[in-house]
Design a protein around this motif. Structure first.
Motif, PDB file in Angstrom:
ATOM      1  N   ALA A 240      25.490  38.126  60.075  1.00 18.82           N
ATOM      2  CA  ALA A 240      26.860  37.334  60.122  1.00 18.82           C
ATOM      3  C   ALA A 240      27.162  36.684  58.646  1.00 18.82           C
ATOM      4  O   ALA A 240      27.749  35.600  58.504  1.00 18.82           O
ATOM      5  N   LEU A 241      26.542  37.227  57.647  1.00 18.02           N
ATOM      6  CA  LEU A 241      26.938  36.448  56.347  1.00 18.02           C
ATOM      7  C   LEU A 241      28.164  37.190  55.692  1.00 18.02           C
ATOM      8  O   LEU A 241      28.485  38.533  55.895  1.00 18.02           O
ATOM      9  N   ASP A 242      28.991  36.506  55.032  1.00 23.00           N
ATOM     10  CA  ASP A 242      30.108  36.976  54.244  1.00 23.00           C
ATOM     11  C   ASP A 242      29.649  38.113  53.202  1.00 23.00           C
ATOM     12  O   ASP A 242      28.666  37.748  52.676  1.00 23.00           O
ATOM     13  N   PRO A 243      30.441  38.876  52.752  1.00 17.89           N
ATOM     14  CA  PRO A 243      30.016  39.789  51.557  1.00 17.89           C
ATOM     15  C   PRO A 243      29.996  38.972  50.419  1.00 17.89           C
ATOM     16  O   PRO A 243      30.855  37.886  50.370  1.00 17.89           O
ATOM     17  N   PRO A 244      29.340  39.553  49.592  1.00 15.52           N
ATOM     18  CA  PRO A 244      29.105  38.619  48.331  1.00 15.52           C
ATOM     19  C   PRO A 244      30.466  38.621  47.482  1.00 15.52           C
ATOM     20  O   PRO A 244      31.211  39.853  47.562  1.00 15.52           O
ATOM     21  N   PRO A 245      30.842  37.640  46.520  1.00 16.60           N
ATOM     22  CA  PRO A 245      32.083  37.946  45.666  1.00 16.60           C
ATOM     23  C   PRO A 245      31.860  38.974  44.895  1.00 16.60           C
ATOM     24  O   PRO A 245      31.147  39.576  44.290  1.00 16.60           O
ATOM     25  N   SER A 246      33.081  39.585  44.691  1.00 16.69           N
ATOM     26  CA  SER A 246      33.242  40.816  43.818  1.00 16.69           C
ATOM     27  C   SER A 246      34.355  40.675  42.675  1.00 16.69           C
ATOM     28  O   SER A 246      35.172  39.431  43.021  1.00 16.69           O
ATOM     29  N   ILE A 247      34.809  41.471  42.006  1.00 17.13           N
ATOM     30  CA  ILE A 247      35.702  41.310  40.851  1.00 17.13           C
ATOM     31  C   ILE A 247      37.276  41.162  41.812  1.00 17.13           C
ATOM     32  O   ILE A 247      38.145  40.693  41.001  1.00 17.13           O
ATOM     33  N   ASP A 248      37.346  41.936  42.756  1.00 18.57           N
ATOM     34  CA  ASP A 248      38.579  41.674  43.692  1.00 18.57           C
ATOM     35  C   ASP A 248      39.117  40.284  43.965  1.00 18.57           C
ATOM     36  O   ASP A 248      40.073  39.932  44.413  1.00 18.57           O
ATOM     37  N   ASP A 249      37.906  39.429  44.058  1.00 18.58           N
ATOM     38  CA  ASP A 249      37.884  37.860  44.345  1.00 18.58           C
ATOM     39  C   ASP A 249      38.504  37.076  43.329  1.00 18.58           C
ATOM     40  O   ASP A 249      38.517  35.796  43.301  1.00 18.58           O
ATOM     41  N   VAL A 250      38.469  37.682  41.887  1.00 14.43           N
ATOM     42  CA  VAL A 250      38.728  36.712  40.828  1.00 14.43           C
ATOM     43  C   VAL A 250      40.331  36.271  40.843  1.00 14.43           C
ATOM     44  O   VAL A 250      40.473  35.049  40.531  1.00 14.43           O
ATOM     45  N   ASP A 251      41.129  36.912  41.535  1.00 17.18           N
ATOM     46  CA  ASP A 251      42.550  36.612  41.379  1.00 17.18           C
ATOM     47  C   ASP A 251      42.756  35.306  42.640  1.00 17.18           C
ATOM     48  O   ASP A 251      43.217  34.491  41.940  1.00 17.18           O
ATOM     49  N   ALA A 252      41.872  35.528  43.494  1.00 15.56           N
ATOM     50  CA  ALA A 252      41.914  34.506  44.478  1.00 15.56           C
ATOM     51  C   ALA A 252      41.287  33.029  43.837  1.00 15.56           C
ATOM     52  O   ALA A 252      41.611  31.723  44.054  1.00 15.56           O
ATOM     53  N   LEU A 253      40.138  33.254  42.986  1.00 16.21           N
ATOM     54  CA  LEU A 253      39.352  32.375  42.564  1.00 16.21           C
ATOM     55  C   LEU A 253      40.540  31.627  41.664  1.00 16.21           C
ATOM     56  O   LEU A 253      40.371  30.154  41.426  1.00 16.21           O
ATOM     57  N   VAL A 254      40.933  32.374  40.770  1.00 18.32           N
ATOM     58  CA  VAL A 254      41.779  31.779  39.676  1.00 18.32           C
ATOM     59  C   VAL A 254      42.969  30.810  40.304  1.00 18.32           C
ATOM     60  O   VAL A 254      43.602  29.753  39.970  1.00 18.32           O
ATOM     61  N   ALA A 255      43.533  31.635  41.436  1.00 21.05           N
ATOM     62  CA  ALA A 255      44.856  30.877  41.962  1.00 21.05           C
ATOM     63  C   ALA A 255      44.379  29.570  42.703  1.00 21.05           C
ATOM     64  O   ALA A 255      45.258  28.552  42.697  1.00 21.05           O
ATOM     65  N   ASN A 256      43.249  29.296  43.218  1.00 21.30           N
ATOM     66  CA  ASN A 256      42.756  28.246  43.758  1.00 21.30           C
ATOM     67  C   ASN A 256      42.357  27.204  42.892  1.00 21.30           C
ATOM     68  O   ASN A 256      41.757  26.164  43.383  1.00 21.30           O
TER      69      ASN A 256
END
Length: 369
Positions: A240-256
């Motif tokens: 039940a671990l979340d998937p590791p971060p990827s390049i698709d998560d960069v936008d959300a990272l920048v937004a937050n």
């Protein structure tokens, strides 16, 4: 079980020596006794078959017995008996071969000259039969003991590895407990306080900042939960671990992040990046945004992301801060970890201050194409 002692080079020398001794025995007996053609033929055959004594010990032994009966080759039969005792485990067969050598050496079917000569033949037969028999059994016991020692050493190393793994598992559990008790508690308090501030904020900008803080705190708690799960798994497969971060998560990272930033991307859609490379991109951007928020508050940043079939290039640049940064604790391990991650991927990480007071963080990773 076939013995493996001594090493191949020494086995060859021993074979040459034993065949040489058997040949000398045949030659000397032939000179003194004047054997017939039949006896000499049996002797030559007994010596020749010694070349394959380790592969066919019983057949070689049987081939040397006729020469022993006629008395033209004694050493060859003794070498064959030694080989049987060394190479084979059946004590019944070994002692049976020894009995055959004893009987043939004493020539019990012949009438002795006297009782004393018969007794002397028996004594000689015991000595000539017992020596190669005991020597062969000794060599076999030595080889088996060496194999047991190797097995014991292998089992000991395996036991040491199990002890180390158990100690590491215990340390992982202790570390995960400390992380959960200390870090999780503090971050949870931050999230609670940020939620309370969001509700009682006097203006929209304060509420937005509190909302961002709370969202980042919750995300930190999720990542901490995954890390604790990995540590407690002690080398297993956590569930039940979340998937590791990827390049698709960069936008959300920048937004937050709460950082004013312009994004410029040039990504080839035909390129599929490995998971390790995508995590490296995400962690570089994450570390860069964290450093901007800590050391350059109010600064404007630019993120350039380029992905081609040959390489990955990530550059995060910010100008000088417009207000004095707060003094926050820093262990400087963030950039060190990113540089190690880049090295593992065959790339490089560069960072440094700019002339206008800003800062640049750049990641370069070559791709195999």
């Amino acid at each position: 079980m076939t013995t493996r002692w001594p090493p191949p080079g020494q086995r060859f020398l021993i074979d040459v020596l034993l065949i040489g001794l058997a040949s000398a025995d045949v030659v000397l007996n032939g000179i003194d006794g004047g054997y017939s053609t039949r006896a000499m033929t049996l002797a030559i055959m007994a010596v020749a078959v010694l070349a394959v004594r380790r592969r066919f010990p019983y057949l070689v032994f049987a081939a040397t017995i006729p020469a022993l009966v006629v008395g033209s080759a004694v050493v060859a039969a003794l070498v064959a008996l030694y080989t049987v005792a060394e190479q084979r485990a059946s004590r019944v067969h070994i002692y049976g071969c020894a009995a055959v050598v004893f009987v043939c050496y004493t020539s019990v079917w012949e009438t002795p000259y006297s009782n004393a000569s018969r007794l002397l033949d028996i004594v000689y037969a015991i000595l000539f039969t017992g020596a190669p028999l005991l020597l062969g059994l000794l060599m076999r016991a030595r080889a088996e003991l060496s194999a047991k020692l190797v097995e014991i050493d292998r089992a000991h190393r395996h036991e040491q590895e199990l002890i180390v793994d158990k100690a590491l598992a215990r340390e992982r559990t202790n570390l995960s407990r400390e992380m959960h008790d200390v870090v999780s508690h503090q971050v949870s308090l931050i999230a609670v306080q940020a939620g309370a501030l969001q509700v009682t904020a006097p203006d929209e900008e304060t509420a937005r900042t509190a909302r961002t803080i709370r969202k980042l705190s919750v995300q930190t708690l999720d990542e901490l939960r995954d890390m604790v799960g990995v540590l407690r798994a002690a080398g297993g497969h956590p569930e039940a671990l979340d998937p590791p971060p990827s390049i698709d998560d960069v936008d959300a990272l920048v937004a937050n992040s709460g950082v004013a930033i312009d994004i410029s991307t040039d990504v080839d859609p035909a390129v599929t990046l490995p998971a390790a490379v995508q995590r490296a991109i995400y962690r570089v951007v994450q570390e860069g945004l964290t450093n901007i928020a800590k050391h350059a508050p109010g600064a404007h940043a630019t993120l350039e992301l380029g992905v081609t079939i040959q390489r990955v290039q990530v550059t995060l640049t910010n100008n000088a801060p417009n207000r004095t940064p707060e003094r926050l604790p820093s262990d400087r391990y963030g950039l060190l970890g990113l540089r190690e991650r880049a090295d593992l991927l065959g790339g490089s990480l560069s960072s440094g201050r700019l002339a206008d007071g800003g800062y640049r963080l750049s990641l370069h990773i070559p791709l195999a194409g």
